[in-house]
Scaffold this motif. Structure first.
Motif, mmCIF file in Angstrom:
data_model
loop_
_atom_site.group_PDB
_atom_site.id
_atom_site.type_symbol
_atom_site.label_atom_id
_atom_site.label_comp_id
_atom_site.label_asym_id
_atom_site.label_seq_id
_atom_site.Cartn_x
_atom_site.Cartn_y
_atom_site.Cartn_z
ATOM 1 N N LEU A 10 39.250 29.878 47.952
ATOM 2 C CA LEU A 10 39.655 31.479 48.355
ATOM 3 C C LEU A 10 38.744 31.868 49.911
ATOM 4 C CD1 LEU A 10 39.027 32.953 44.845
ATOM 5 C CD2 LEU A 10 41.234 32.106 45.962
ATOM 6 N N THR A 11 37.921 31.130 50.093
ATOM 7 C CA THR A 11 37.262 31.827 51.419
ATOM 8 C C THR A 11 37.579 30.664 52.546
ATOM 9 O OG1 THR A 11 35.083 30.708 50.938
ATOM 10 C CG2 THR A 11 35.218 33.024 50.137
ATOM 11 N N GLU A 47 48.248 31.242 44.676
ATOM 12 C CA GLU A 47 47.758 30.952 45.871
ATOM 13 C C GLU A 47 48.487 32.271 46.907
ATOM 14 O OE1 GLU A 47 47.740 25.993 46.792
ATOM 15 O OE2 GLU A 47 49.644 27.378 46.823
ATOM 16 N N PHE A 50 46.762 35.616 46.650
ATOM 17 C CA PHE A 50 45.618 35.545 47.594
ATOM 18 C C PHE A 50 45.867 35.834 49.062
ATOM 19 C CE2 PHE A 50 43.177 34.479 43.622
ATOM 20 C CZ PHE A 50 42.198 35.264 43.771
ATOM 21 N N LYS A 53 48.383 39.275 49.373
ATOM 22 C CA LYS A 53 47.438 40.487 48.939
ATOM 23 C C LYS A 53 46.128 40.760 49.028
ATOM 24 C CE LYS A 53 51.152 42.695 47.140
ATOM 25 N NZ LYS A 53 51.382 44.185 47.725
ATOM 26 N N ILE A 54 45.192 39.652 49.033
ATOM 27 C CA ILE A 54 43.988 39.752 49.298
ATOM 28 C C ILE A 54 43.581 39.247 50.821
ATOM 29 C CG2 ILE A 54 41.691 38.690 48.282
ATOM 30 C CD1 ILE A 54 43.268 40.436 46.584
ATOM 31 N N PHE A 55 43.803 38.045 51.201
ATOM 32 C CA PHE A 55 43.463 37.576 52.498
ATOM 33 C C PHE A 55 44.570 38.016 53.554
ATOM 34 C CE2 PHE A 55 41.210 34.697 49.640
ATOM 35 C CZ PHE A 55 39.953 35.066 50.086
ATOM 36 N N ILE A 66 34.464 39.361 48.778
ATOM 37 C CA ILE A 66 34.896 38.080 48.474
ATOM 38 C C ILE A 66 34.501 37.440 47.227
ATOM 39 C CG2 ILE A 66 35.054 35.749 49.021
ATOM 40 C CD1 ILE A 66 35.274 36.652 52.065
ATOM 41 N N TYR A 69 36.148 39.368 44.214
ATOM 42 C CA TYR A 69 37.521 38.621 43.763
ATOM 43 C C TYR A 69 37.320 37.272 43.126
ATOM 44 C CZ TYR A 69 39.735 42.111 46.715
ATOM 45 O OH TYR A 69 40.732 43.364 47.156
ATOM 46 N N ARG A 70 36.399 36.535 43.550
ATOM 47 C CA ARG A 70 36.199 35.234 43.035
ATOM 48 C C ARG A 70 35.837 35.314 41.573
ATOM 49 N NH1 ARG A 70 35.019 30.728 46.179
ATOM 50 N NH2 ARG A 70 33.423 29.847 44.776
ATOM 51 N N SER A 73 38.906 36.747 39.264
ATOM 52 C CA SER A 73 39.819 35.640 39.275
ATOM 53 C C SER A 73 39.442 34.753 38.128
ATOM 54 C CB SER A 73 40.190 35.080 40.508
ATOM 55 O OG SER A 73 38.978 34.507 41.280
ATOM 56 N N LEU A 121 47.395 41.741 40.423
ATOM 57 C CA LEU A 121 48.295 40.477 40.332
ATOM 58 C C LEU A 121 49.242 40.767 39.615
ATOM 59 C CD1 LEU A 121 47.456 37.261 40.393
ATOM 60 C CD2 LEU A 121 47.004 37.639 37.878
#
Length: 372
Positions: A10-11, A47, A50, A53-55, A66, A69-70, A73, A121
């Motif tokens: 994710l990061t 995938e 993220f 919408k996230i990254f 971050i 979010y981890r 999820s 989501l």
């Protein structure tokens, strides 16, 4: 879906760049050239959620965000695995079951955050045709208590709770700050580290800066106004700039810290070097300074709290709440406090004012002649 490997990526900027490259070869556009995941795999769906919408490219996420979010999820993925469900299986019953699970297991603030992640989501799934129904409409979030509070159980197996404000009084704030230099254990650069930590305490207490804003301060963030007073220009939430006046006590510590580093105290608005950087295990104070991280700042505060014997839940953000409350207690206009604090809406600032007024109700009561 049989593992949690996506959480390990994710990061990763490299992973995201590779994903963007792969998107060019995927047939994920409908006849209207809109993103369509109706035929995509579940892994692909997650995938892209993220990525899109996230990254997003226009939003820099803090390590704290971050991590949240981890965690959120992972909570959802483990729930699905535990009930032998896939993302495709989610419908009305599953939404209500997960909603009930979150509300029962987590405190209101955590539950709201986890359900907001779930809502985003599901909305993404509906927007991309992964889900045929607007499932997020069935999510019910708990009501949060207004203000900056922590809730602690007063008795086991009892619904009775004790509410505590997440802020310090003036005496405790000053006492706690005195322990910031005392957490330094290293001998190398000890003087600089102690001055740095004391300055951190003063900045948290006298400016109301968020922790992320403080660690992102550059020497060029400071400037003189036309009257010769020093101000700090910061970029807050949502990349909104704001300007904060500096107290003389804090300015003195800032200059003292700079002198201890052998650096000029002449303010240069074009200097992008970090104000706070790692000093441990450095033989020399070189040009390539590694900016102080949020975890390092958090550790300084927590160790000071431990040494001072104060409430274990105290974090850097408590000083921000303290700063706002003290401004209002000293009759600083609400609109000015809003701007200094960087609140997006004055209703947020007004929550502090309501509590300040509640704490002062004894003044009005004492004016009433109840006895002859």
């Amino acid at each position: 879906m049989n593992d949690l490997t996506i959480l390990n990526h994710l990061t990763s900027e490299q992973y995201l760049s590779q994903l963007k490259y792969k998107l060019e070869d995927r047939q994920l556009l409908d006849e209207h050239r809109n993103l369509s995941l109706s035929e995509s795999s579940e892994h692909e769906f997650l995938e892209l959620f993220f990525l899109v919408k996230i990254f997003t490219s226009n939003k820099q996420l803090s390590p704290h965000t971050i991590k949240a979010y981890r965690t959120d999820s992972k909570t959802l993925l483990l729930f699905l695995i535990e009930h032998s469900l896939s993302f495709r299986d989610i419908g009305f019953p599953e939404v209500k079951a997960y909603n009930k699970y979150i509300n029962e297991k987590y405190a209101a603030k955590s539950a709201v955050r986890k359900l907001e992640f779930f809502r985003r989501l599901l909305d993404f799934g509906y927007e991309t045709q992964f889900y045929k129904a607007h499932l997020s409409t069935w999510i019910s979030k708990p009501t949060l208590k207004k203000g900056h509070y922590i809730i602690e159980e007063t008795r086991q197996n009892d619904a009775q709770t004790r509410v505590q404000v997440r802020e310090l009084n003036q005496r405790d704030a000053e006492y706690l700050i005195s322990f910031f230099p005392k957490v330094v254990k290293a001998n190398r650069n000890r003087e600089q580290l102690e001055k740095r930590n004391l300055l951190i305490g003063y900045l948290l207490y006298t400016t109301g800066l968020r922790a992320s804003e403080l660690v992102n301060l550059n020497w060029g963030s400071f400037r003189y106004n036309r009257q010769g007073h020093i101000y700090a220009d910061v970029i807050g939430k949502g990349k909104k700039p704001r300007t904060i006046p500096m107290r003389e006590e804090t300015i003195e510590l800032l200059f003292d810290y700079r002198k201890s580093l052998g650096e000029s105290i002449d303010i240069n608005p074009y200097d992008s070097s970090p104000v706070f950087f790692a000093l441990y295990n450095k033989k020399e104070l070189g040009e390539n300074k590694k900016r102080l991280s949020y975890p390092s700042l958090y550790k300084i505060v927590k160790e000071a709290v431990h040494l001072a014997g104060k409430h274990s839940k105290i974090s850097p953000h408590w000083f921000r709440h303290t700063f706002v409350t003290m401004l209002l207690e000293n009759d600083v206009p609400l609109a000015i406090v809003k701007d200094w604090a960087g609140h997006s809406d004055i209703s947020t600032t007004n929550i502090y004012l309501e509590r300040v007024n509640q704490d002062n109700t004894h003044v009005h009561l004492n004016k009433v002649n109840l006895f002859r």
